[in-house]
Structures are given as C-alpha cells and as structure tokens.
Design an enzyme around this catalytic site. Sequence first.
Site, PDB file in Angstrom:
ATOM      1  N   TRP A 138       0.872  -1.177   0.000  1.00 36.79           N
ATOM      2  CA  TRP A 138       0.000   0.000   0.000  1.00 36.79           C
ATOM      3  C   TRP A 138       0.913   1.233   0.000  1.00 36.79           C
ATOM      4  O   TRP A 138       1.821   1.339   0.836  1.00 36.79           O
ATOM      5  CB  TRP A 138      -0.884  -0.035   1.254  1.00 36.79           C
ATOM      6  CG  TRP A 138      -1.796   1.135   1.419  1.00 36.79           C
ATOM      7  CD1 TRP A 138      -2.653   1.649   0.485  1.00 36.79           C
ATOM      8  CD2 TRP A 138      -1.957   1.928   2.601  1.00 36.79           C
ATOM      9  NE1 TRP A 138      -3.328   2.710   1.015  1.00 36.79           N
ATOM     10  CE2 TRP A 138      -2.932   2.909   2.310  1.00 36.79           C
ATOM     11  CE3 TRP A 138      -1.382   1.917   3.870  1.00 36.79           C
ATOM     12  CZ2 TRP A 138      -3.336   3.854   3.236  1.00 36.79           C
ATOM     13  CZ3 TRP A 138      -1.795   2.854   4.794  1.00 36.79           C
ATOM     14  CH2 TRP A 138      -2.758   3.809   4.490  1.00 36.79           C
ATOM     15  N   ASP A 219      -0.258  -4.996   9.672  1.00 36.38           N
ATOM     16  CA  ASP A 219      -1.267  -4.026   9.269  1.00 36.38           C
ATOM     17  C   ASP A 219      -2.526  -4.825   8.957  1.00 36.38           C
ATOM     18  O   ASP A 219      -2.554  -5.595   7.989  1.00 36.38           O
ATOM     19  CB  ASP A 219      -0.777  -3.254   8.030  1.00 36.38           C
ATOM     20  CG  ASP A 219      -1.777  -2.198   7.580  1.00 36.38           C
ATOM     21  OD1 ASP A 219      -2.871  -2.105   8.195  1.00 36.38           O
ATOM     22  OD2 ASP A 219      -1.474  -1.468   6.618  1.00 36.38           O
ATOM     23  N   LYS A 255     -13.098  -0.532   6.458  1.00 34.60           N
ATOM     24  CA  LYS A 255     -13.710  -1.432   5.489  1.00 34.60           C
ATOM     25  C   LYS A 255     -14.712  -2.388   6.120  1.00 34.60           C
ATOM     26  O   LYS A 255     -15.849  -2.476   5.668  1.00 34.60           O
ATOM     27  CB  LYS A 255     -12.627  -2.224   4.755  1.00 34.60           C
ATOM     28  CG  LYS A 255     -12.073  -1.536   3.534  1.00 34.60           C
ATOM     29  CD  LYS A 255     -11.229  -0.325   3.811  1.00 34.60           C
ATOM     30  CE  LYS A 255      -9.878  -0.664   4.354  1.00 34.60           C
ATOM     31  NZ  LYS A 255      -8.966   0.499   4.458  1.00 34.60           N
TER      32      LYS A 255
HETATM   33  N1  PLA Z   1      -3.544  -0.302   5.476  1.00 40.39           N
HETATM   34  C1  PLA Z   1      -3.854  -0.797   4.272  1.00 40.39           C
HETATM   35  C2  PLA Z   1      -3.148  -2.019   3.780  1.00 40.39           C
HETATM   36  C3  PLA Z   1      -4.839  -0.168   3.492  1.00 40.39           C
HETATM   37  O1  PLA Z   1      -5.126  -0.664   2.305  1.00 40.39           O
HETATM   38  C4  PLA Z   1      -5.476   0.980   3.980  1.00 40.39           C
HETATM   39  C5  PLA Z   1      -6.499   1.721   3.160  1.00 40.39           C
HETATM   40  C6  PLA Z   1      -5.121   1.442   5.254  1.00 40.39           C
HETATM   41  C7  PLA Z   1      -4.142   0.771   5.975  1.00 40.39           C
HETATM   42  C8  PLA Z   1      -5.695   2.645   5.918  1.00 40.39           C
HETATM   43  O2  PLA Z   1      -7.021   2.832   5.928  1.00 40.39           O
HETATM   44  P1  PLA Z   1      -7.712   3.738   7.054  1.00 40.39           P
HETATM   45  O3  PLA Z   1      -6.740   4.787   7.441  1.00 40.39           O
HETATM   46  O4  PLA Z   1      -8.930   4.275   6.428  1.00 40.39           O
HETATM   47  O5  PLA Z   1      -7.994   2.805   8.170  1.00 40.39           O
HETATM   48  N2  PLA Z   1      -6.374   1.648   1.774  1.00 40.39           N
HETATM   49  C9  PLA Z   1      -7.379   2.209   0.857  1.00 40.39           C
HETATM   50  C10 PLA Z   1      -7.642   3.665   1.068  1.00 40.39           C
HETATM   51  C11 PLA Z   1      -8.691   1.458   1.021  1.00 40.39           C
HETATM   52  C12 PLA Z   1      -6.438   4.564   1.113  1.00 40.39           C
HETATM   53  O6  PLA Z   1      -5.519   4.451   0.279  1.00 40.39           O
HETATM   54  O7  PLA Z   1      -6.418   5.421   2.013  1.00 40.39           O
HETATM   55  C13 PLA Z   1      -6.875   1.938  -0.560  1.00 40.39           C
HETATM   56  O8  PLA Z   1      -7.606   2.253  -1.513  1.00 40.39           O
HETATM   57  O9  PLA Z   1      -5.776   1.364  -0.720  1.00 40.39           O
END
Ligand code: PLA
Length: 410
Positions: A138, A219, A255
């Site tokens: 991510w 995570d 989510k």
């Molecule tokens: N960790 C991972 C692996 C994630 O994919 C995401 C969110 C988070 C943490 C953090 O989300 P939060 O702060 O809302 O709890 N990833 C999303 C959104 C869904 C984003 O990028 O913020 C994504 O589209 O990858």
Amino acid sequence: MAVSVNVSRFEGVTMAPPDPILGVSEAFRADTNDLKLNLGVGAYRTEELQPYVLNVVKKAEKLMLERGENKEYLPIEGLAAFNKVTAELLFGADNSVIQEGRVATIQGLSGTGSLRLAAAFIHRYFPDAKALISSPTWGNHKNIFNDARVPWSEYRYYDPRTVGLDFDGMVADIKAAPDGSFVLLHGCAHNPTGIDPTPEQWEKIADVIQEKNHIPFFDVAYQGFASGSLDADAYSVRLFVRRGFELLVAQSYSKNLGLYAERIGAINVVCSSSDAGTRVKSQLKRLARPMYSNPPVHGARIVANVVGDPNLFNEWKQEMELMAGRIKNVRQRLYENLSEKDKSGKDWSFVLKQIGMFSYTGLHKAQSDHMTDKWHIYMTKDGRISLAGLSLSKCEYLADAIIDSFHNVD
Ligand code: PLA
C-alpha cells in the site's frame, strides 16, 4: 497598517503531486462521461454502486442517540470499551496475551493514524532500526515511514511471472535485513496484490523472523473482508502471538464496518510482560498527546456497541459475509467475462486466486492510463482495481476494457 505582500512568503512551496490513490477519486469526480467507473480507492459499494452504511452501524447510532451520550474529551488512549473489544476481536477474547494483560492497546485515527503512531514509537525507541515493507505494498506505508523518519527497504513479494507470491525472495530478503528490523506484514488480503501466504508459508516466515530477532508489525485493514470470517482473517496475527512473539498490530474499521470517514482503528503492542505493556502504553499516549491530543468518540462508540452486543455482533458478521460475498461474485463474473471474451488463450485465473477487495491485473502504467483515457475506468497506475466498486452489470464492460488495454497498448 495593512501589510502589502507582492511576492508570497510561500513562493518556495511547490505544488504537491496528486495522491496515487485518493487523487484517482478527484479525477473521477471531474469526468462527466456516463460510462465512468471508479475502481481506484478501496471503498465498498452496493450492486447499484452506491455507498453503503451497514444496518448495524445505523442501529448502534440509534442506541447512542437514545442514551444521550455526551461529547466530552476521551482519555488520550481512547474509549476504554472500544480498546477492550478491539483487542479481543483481533486476538480472540480467550487469548493468553489478553488474559495476562500483555497488550498495550490505544485507539488510533483509523489504520493510517495507528500506523503513523507506531512509526513514531519505533523512531523514538528504536532509532537505529529499519522497517521492511513488501514490494509492492500500500503506497502510504512509504509516506508513513518517511514522515516518521524510520528508514525502510523492501522485501520481494510479488512475482509477475507466476502472478503469485515470490516466497523464496521474501524469505531471503527478510533474512538479509539487519537483525531487529520491524517487518511490516499485511495480516490478510494483501494490498495491492490480493495474494496472501499459505498457513505453511506463514510458519516459515515466522521461523525466519524469529531467527533474525525481527519484530513483526502487522497491518490489519481488512479483518473479515478477505474470507468473510473475522477469525479466519486473524489467522496470521494469532499464529505469531501463539509462537510467543512481541509484535505490533494496526487495526482499521474503515472497510469491515464501513466507517471510512469516522477514522476509527487502534494500535496494539503485544509485550512479553504486563509491566512492559503498561510502559509501552504510557509512551504511546505521550506520543499521541502533542499530535492530536485524543481521538474522536463517534466511531469508537459504534464499534464498542456493535462488537460488545451479541445480537449486533452476529448481525454484523452476516452483513460482512454479504459484502465479502458480493465481491467474490463480481470477481467470478469478471473472470468469466475475461476468459470468454479474450480469444488469445491468456490465462486469467489469477483473478480468481486473489482475495480481498482488489485485483492486481498486471496492467502497467500506460495500459492503466488507457483504461482511464479511452474507457473512463479509474484505477491506480500500478494496475490495481477495486472490485468493491464494481457491479455485476459492469463486469462485461470492464473485461472489454482490460482485454483492449492488455493487447493493444505496449
Ligand atoms: N492499510 C492498508 C493495507 C490499506 O489498504 C489501507 C487503506 C489502510 C491501511 C488505511 O485505511 P484507514 O486509514 O482508512 O484505516 N487503503 C485504501 C484507502 C482502502 C487509502 O488508500 O487510504 C486503498 O484504496 O488502498
């Protein structure tokens, strides 16, 4: 006298690039074409592609209104009832680490804020340690460690030849890292690849982390969303806990409870003694105080009400299965459309093997750009699509776009 400024004092501030994920939603909003489809951010939509507020969330909010709860500050560590249930949900209520009071849990600003707080903790108490992150991961993980000034490097994870896990590369890189590194692991539903280690592979990953004296840092942003089962999705974390590791886990309710904008999550640090846990907790609070003082209460009360009430908890599990099930259905349909429509003989079965919200299509940047420019399909440039933003009726259109982009763009 008014200050007249001809040249801005902020002249040296350059324009920041759009965020690779949230910037996609901004571009989507600006597109006026009716065919447009937002598969960028991982946010669950209904079959009608509308945002979804879970029924259990509405019920929990109703309860909160009826009780007339106040809006006073929470303690720095957050809502006690939330902290209790969130650790239990993750580790299992009967887990010895909970029974023995060895987990330091504090409420965080969702997954991101919890990761950021943990990174600040690493920087303060392990200034020489390095973080290891998967390649790819991510995108925000890199920003988080950069801003917290924790050096990081990548371990191999995705193998484009097999469209699967590069297990040997992963193990070799974790082994080659300096002893005592923090190894960031996705608890389930790896983002962006949708590829998770098998139980046997998790055991071997634990072996090498143990051998190297590394500290696992999980995570967990998708508990319940990968398989539809909260317990099954906590498998990896519970395995490491069972093996006696001290470890960190960041949690998110964005989510699985659809609480994206409430910013609710937690950071848990499992320690080898309750005494260490108490001290770690005190330092996490000390780090949080000058950052944001104390966390927001609304989402914490929702989680505490849902997880803490057996009826709502059961209802939540059903709704989660429903969401996970809808994603599995579009995954299946997309695979079928790709296989039927693509006459080249390409094997698309990787779409079915991936789990969670996303599919990692293998489309490269130019092909992903083509998806957006020609087909009005918005996705991240690494070829990731969010199946949570797809409906059964749009699968065929998406398959046409993927086949065109894959075969006709170099
Ligand atoms: N960790 C991972 C692996 C994630 O994919 C995401 C969110 C988070 C943490 C953090 O989300 P939060 O702060 O809302 O709890 N990833 C999303 C959104 C869904 C984003 O990028 O913020 C994504 O589209 O990858």
